[in-house]
Write an enzyme that holds these catalytic residues in place. Sequence first.
Site, PDB file in Angstrom:
ATOM      1  CG  ASP A 172      -1.434  64.396  69.947  1.00 28.16           C
ATOM      2  OD1 ASP A 172      -1.754  63.237  69.609  1.00 28.16           O
ATOM      3  OD2 ASP A 172      -2.115  65.398  69.677  1.00 28.16           O
ATOM      4  NE  ARG A 220     -14.567  67.459  68.586  1.00 25.73           N
ATOM      5  CZ  ARG A 220     -14.731  66.959  67.367  1.00 25.73           C
ATOM      6  NH1 ARG A 220     -13.695  66.581  66.661  1.00 25.73           N
ATOM      7  NH2 ARG A 220     -15.931  66.844  66.842  1.00 25.73           N
ATOM      8  CG  ASP A 259      -2.313  56.340  71.276  1.00 26.32           C
ATOM      9  OD1 ASP A 259      -3.172  57.063  71.832  1.00 26.32           O
ATOM     10  OD2 ASP A 259      -2.594  55.511  70.396  1.00 26.32           O
ATOM     11  CG  ASP A 283     -36.247  93.519  85.479  1.00 25.22           C
ATOM     12  OD1 ASP A 283     -35.463  93.749  86.414  1.00 25.22           O
ATOM     13  OD2 ASP A 283     -36.044  92.644  84.628  1.00 25.22           O
TER      14      ASP A 283
END
Length: 618
Positions: free
Chosen positions: A479, A522, A506, A88
């Site tokens: 944002d 994130r 926000d 292998d």
Amino acid sequence: MALCPVIGKLLHKRVVLASASPRRQEILSNAGLRFEVVPSKFKETLSKASFPSPYAYAIETAKQKALEVAHRLHQKDLRTPDVVIGADTIVAVDGLVLEKPVDKQDAYHMLSRLSGKEHSVFTGVAIVHCTTADHLLETQVSEFYEETRVTFSELSEDLLWEYIHSGEPMDKAGGYGIQSLGGMLVESVRGDFLNVVGFPLNRFCKQLAELYYPPRGQDVRRVKHDSIPPVDSFEALGDLDAGDPGPVQSHVHPGAGPGSPGGLRGVSEAEGDPPARGSSEASCNGAVAAQPPFPAGLLDLIDGFKVSKALFTACRLKVFDLLSDGAPRGAADVARAVDASVCGTRRLLEVCVALGLLRKTEQGYSNTELAGRHLVSSGGHSLHGLILHSDQRSWDLFSHLERTLREGQPGDPEGAPCRETQLQALKAAHTLSTLTARRLASAFNLSRFSSACLLGGCRGALAWELARECPRLEVTVLDIPDELQQVSCFQPQDGPQARVSLVPGDPSRDALPAADLYILPRLPPDWPDDKVHQLLRRVAGCCRPGGGLLLAEVALDEDPGAARRGLRPKLDLLVQTPGRDWTLGEGRRLLEQHGFGDMQVAPAGDFPGAVLGIRVRP
């Protein structure tokens, strides 16, 4: 003609090769071995995570292939084979095992990983000797492996796809065949070339010599196994006839389970480090003491900071900028241009050559393709800003790592950073975000979505890359105004700008724009669980069935097999603000709790992983 007397010992035996590989068949046939081909039906489903090293996995797979054929032939044939050979071959790079690609995209990912790097090719081999007693099959297994180090050149996208479209990568470990078109990708080979092709013939012959011609007791301490024993060394032993009883029993080890190959060439104490070439190994009577393997990998870790500082210094002196015109320069010319000593400059240039960043010819030094693309300060894919930030800021943070770990809070040895340092940090973060975004944008098939909303800008890198990767995707970035100002600063000069909209707000409080796909760049580590769930409930409430939620930049992977992957994100966590470090498994469970299913995962590797879920219930 057979390579006598080593392979000649098998001439009067029924030898079976448990492999359909035409390359292995050709290598053994050219050596004069007579054998039958019976491909193994063993399903290669062993968990790589259960093995301490890639070569242990290759050895066990080879053994299971050979044993499957041996038992099948014993049950169905009137004559049990005398010897079954299993093999292998795998490719290992950055702790990841690469086998045969499943499709062209998989081949692309494999070859991209190998581009510009050195990797290991391991072939595990099992020699199974079969006997019968009262119609029962008895097997004795001898195992070994061989490692060859192969270095790829930097591969352009055009070359990668041209090679992939040739069809050659699809049935080969690591996605290339060194003996054919794949040879044009290879810059250098250290070790047995035939091992890369598919079978380590030289090591196989040594193994046969150990099995059929054991050293005499008085010679144990002086016998070396670094070469095939010459013919005249066997004359005093006499030759075995066709009815010989087979290999010497004390040299054959019963097969061991995963993580303990148990072959004549033992697993080293250091995970992933094979025994040093030429080192003494314990004989069957224990006369030769086993030597510990040379800790090359550990020494590389110890010297890692020196490598980083050499790279940082070369970038500060703008060595790669100086050589960006492609004209080779001598050490004295470079020294004058960067205002440094000739001796010190020459030594630095030699280090860069050893690192694969510079080429050295009789005319002088010049940039490699890698350096030209990423280390010249004005390049479109330059990492120069990230390197300067790492030299100034990250170096200081990691120099005080012990204090950070003890106090639970990253220190700031230089006080509050100035505006210039802050801007440099933003540029460095944007550079990393761009690299992460390119990987993330291509990690999933997002063609089902026509609109996406990023909840947090991540300086816009992911928005631009998504729009570039998905031509019909309209992207919105939601944002706070201060962050959006940074996004506009990093807006690319070219690309699909018209399909990216910036909306102030926000994400945790304001109304979310309508979209087919929502993306969290994130999960904030300092958010408590209830705040995370509150945001996910808001997203789930806006997401229609069939819509998606993508959790990006998940740093950790719970899979034990990924323990050695994803080093870069784990290092970054060491000097970040304390908080929760989300894993891919936790990300999956979060999405499931809020009505998402049909999960897809991009595992953590050089960059953080990601989880995509599809809305399945209101």
